[in-house]
Design a protein around this motif. Structure first.
Motif, PDB file in Angstrom:
ATOM      1  N   MET A  80       0.845  -1.187   0.000  1.00 28.58           N
ATOM      2  CA  MET A  80       0.000   0.000   0.000  1.00 28.58           C
ATOM      3  C   MET A  80       0.882   1.239   0.000  1.00 28.58           C
ATOM      4  SD  MET A  80      -2.956  -1.190   2.699  1.00 28.58           S
ATOM      5  CE  MET A  80      -1.869  -1.070   4.116  1.00 28.58           C
ATOM      6  N   ASN A  81       0.810   2.015  -1.063  1.00 31.58           N
ATOM      7  CA  ASN A  81       1.588   3.243  -1.197  1.00 31.58           C
ATOM      8  C   ASN A  81       0.662   4.449  -1.241  1.00 31.58           C
ATOM      9  OD1 ASN A  81       3.934   1.640  -1.424  1.00 31.58           O
ATOM     10  ND2 ASN A  81       3.730   1.527  -3.651  1.00 31.58           N
ATOM     11  N   SER A  82       1.240   5.611  -1.038  1.00 27.97           N
ATOM     12  CA  SER A  82       0.464   6.871  -1.086  1.00 27.97           C
ATOM     13  C   SER A  82      -0.795   6.774  -0.233  1.00 27.97           C
ATOM     14  CB  SER A  82       0.090   7.205  -2.539  1.00 27.97           C
ATOM     15  OG  SER A  82       1.251   7.319  -3.339  1.00 27.97           O
ATOM     16  N   LEU A  83      -0.627   6.313   0.973  1.00 29.38           N
ATOM     17  CA  LEU A  83      -1.773   6.090   1.845  1.00 29.38           C
ATOM     18  C   LEU A  83      -2.462   7.394   2.218  1.00 29.38           C
ATOM     19  CD1 LEU A  83      -0.276   3.249   4.013  1.00 29.38           C
ATOM     20  CD2 LEU A  83      -2.439   3.118   2.797  1.00 29.38           C
ATOM     21  N   LYS A  84      -3.783   7.302   2.370  1.00 37.30           N
ATOM     22  CA  LYS A  84      -4.601   8.450   2.709  1.00 37.30           C
ATOM     23  C   LYS A  84      -5.343   8.161   4.026  1.00 37.30           C
ATOM     24  CE  LYS A  84      -5.644   9.045  -2.226  1.00 37.30           C
ATOM     25  NZ  LYS A  84      -6.737   9.110  -3.228  1.00 37.30           N
ATOM     26  N   PRO A  85      -5.762   9.191   4.735  1.00 39.20           N
ATOM     27  CA  PRO A  85      -6.550   8.951   5.959  1.00 39.20           C
ATOM     28  C   PRO A  85      -7.789   8.086   5.703  1.00 39.20           C
ATOM     29  CG  PRO A  85      -5.778  11.213   5.922  1.00 39.20           C
ATOM     30  CD  PRO A  85      -5.395  10.613   4.589  1.00 39.20           C
ATOM     31  N   ASP A  86      -8.376   8.192   4.516  1.00 36.46           N
ATOM     32  CA  ASP A  86      -9.560   7.382   4.180  1.00 36.46           C
ATOM     33  C   ASP A  86      -9.242   5.896   4.074  1.00 36.46           C
ATOM     34  OD1 ASP A  86     -11.332   9.736   1.990  1.00 36.46           O
ATOM     35  OD2 ASP A  86     -11.204   9.538   4.174  1.00 36.46           O
ATOM     36  N   ASP A  87      -7.967   5.547   4.024  1.00 38.56           N
ATOM     37  CA  ASP A  87      -7.574   4.134   3.982  1.00 38.56           C
ATOM     38  C   ASP A  87      -7.570   3.501   5.372  1.00 38.56           C
ATOM     39  OD1 ASP A  87      -5.152   5.044   1.507  1.00 38.56           O
ATOM     40  OD2 ASP A  87      -7.076   4.052   1.164  1.00 38.56           O
ATOM     41  N   THR A  88      -7.778   4.306   6.398  1.00 37.27           N
ATOM     42  CA  THR A  88      -7.801   3.790   7.763  1.00 37.27           C
ATOM     43  C   THR A  88      -8.932   2.778   7.935  1.00 37.27           C
ATOM     44  OG1 THR A  88      -6.818   5.787   8.720  1.00 37.27           O
ATOM     45  CG2 THR A  88      -8.141   4.403  10.181  1.00 37.27           C
ATOM     46  N   ALA A  89      -8.566   1.569   8.382  1.00 39.04           N
ATOM     47  CA  ALA A  89      -9.552   0.494   8.539  1.00 39.04           C
ATOM     48  C   ALA A  89      -8.855  -0.741   9.089  1.00 39.04           C
ATOM     49  CB  ALA A  89     -10.199   0.160   7.196  1.00 39.04           C
ATOM     50  N   VAL A  90      -9.665  -1.707   9.464  1.00 40.60           N
ATOM     51  CA  VAL A  90      -9.158  -3.050   9.720  1.00 40.60           C
ATOM     52  C   VAL A  90      -9.151  -3.781   8.384  1.00 40.60           C
ATOM     53  CG1 VAL A  90      -9.593  -5.245  10.855  1.00 40.60           C
ATOM     54  CG2 VAL A  90      -9.968  -3.103  12.102  1.00 40.60           C
ATOM     55  N   TYR A  91      -8.008  -4.321   8.024  1.00 41.15           N
ATOM     56  CA  TYR A  91      -7.846  -5.032   6.754  1.00 41.15           C
ATOM     57  C   TYR A  91      -7.902  -6.529   7.018  1.00 41.15           C
ATOM     58  CZ  TYR A  91      -6.751  -0.776   4.251  1.00 41.15           C
ATOM     59  OH  TYR A  91      -6.835   0.474   3.661  1.00 41.15           O
ATOM     60  N   LEU A  92      -8.749  -7.219   6.250  1.00 35.29           N
ATOM     61  CA  LEU A  92      -8.935  -8.657   6.413  1.00 35.29           C
ATOM     62  C   LEU A  92      -8.571  -9.388   5.135  1.00 35.29           C
ATOM     63  CD1 LEU A  92     -11.849  -7.084   7.522  1.00 35.29           C
ATOM     64  CD2 LEU A  92     -11.784  -9.199   8.833  1.00 35.29           C
ATOM     65  N   CYS A  93      -7.950 -10.550   5.293  1.00 37.68           N
ATOM     66  CA  CYS A  93      -7.679 -11.375   4.129  1.00 37.68           C
ATOM     67  C   CYS A  93      -8.666 -12.536   4.084  1.00 37.68           C
ATOM     68  CB  CYS A  93      -6.242 -11.887   4.130  1.00 37.68           C
ATOM     69  SG  CYS A  93      -5.744 -12.894   5.542  1.00 37.68           S
ATOM     70  N   ALA A  94      -8.903 -13.026   2.878  1.00 42.44           N
ATOM     71  CA  ALA A  94      -9.903 -14.069   2.714  1.00 42.44           C
ATOM     72  C   ALA A  94      -9.541 -14.971   1.540  1.00 42.44           C
ATOM     73  CB  ALA A  94     -11.283 -13.448   2.488  1.00 42.44           C
ATOM     74  N   ALA A  95     -10.033 -16.200   1.598  1.00 42.18           N
ATOM     75  CA  ALA A  95      -9.847 -17.167   0.514  1.00 42.18           C
ATOM     76  C   ALA A  95     -11.183 -17.352  -0.204  1.00 42.18           C
ATOM     77  CB  ALA A  95      -9.353 -18.500   1.073  1.00 42.18           C
TER      78      ALA A  95
END
Length: 121
Positions: A80-95
């Motif tokens: 993740m590059n050029s991150l913005k405040p709107d990218d703030t979140a819990v990130y989950l991975c899934a299959a």
């Protein structure tokens, strides 16, 4: 069976690399994906990578995020590059259930716990 890591606090414009470790039984021949959920908001699609490395991205992250996969180890990454405040979140991975990348939440049947990404302004 899915373990996400790599979250943290970063300033706007900065970068983070998330990882998702998966067992072969969970992801063999399956697409995988990243979703995120901010406080008070619904879970939203971020990116997905298929069994043959085809990719799909949400419009909001195109050109800034890159999804990749190490088929030998079963690990998936999200640069993740050029991150913005709107990218703030819990990130989950899934299959996913199938082998093609998908943005549909109901296309996924295994979910890992999340890793928190906080982008300060």
């Amino acid at each position: 069976q899915l373990q996400a890591s790599g979250g943290g606090l970063v300033q706007a414009g900065g970068s983070l690399r998330l990882s998702c470790a998966a067992s072969r039984r969970t992801t063999s021949n399956n697409a995988m994906g990243w979703f995120r959920q901010a406080p008070g908001k619904e879970r939203e699609f971020v990116a997905s990578i298929g069994w043959k490395s085809s990719t799909v991205y949400a419009d909001s992250v195109k050109g800034r995020f890159t999804i990749s996969r190490d088929f030998g180890s079963g690990t998936m990454h999200l640069q993740m590059n050029s991150l913005k405040p709107d990218d703030t979140a819990v990130y989950l991975c899934a299959a996913a259930r199938g082998s093609l990348p998908t943005s549909q939440i109901n296309g996924y049947h295994y979910w890992g716990q999340g890793t928190l990404v906080t982008v300060s302004s």
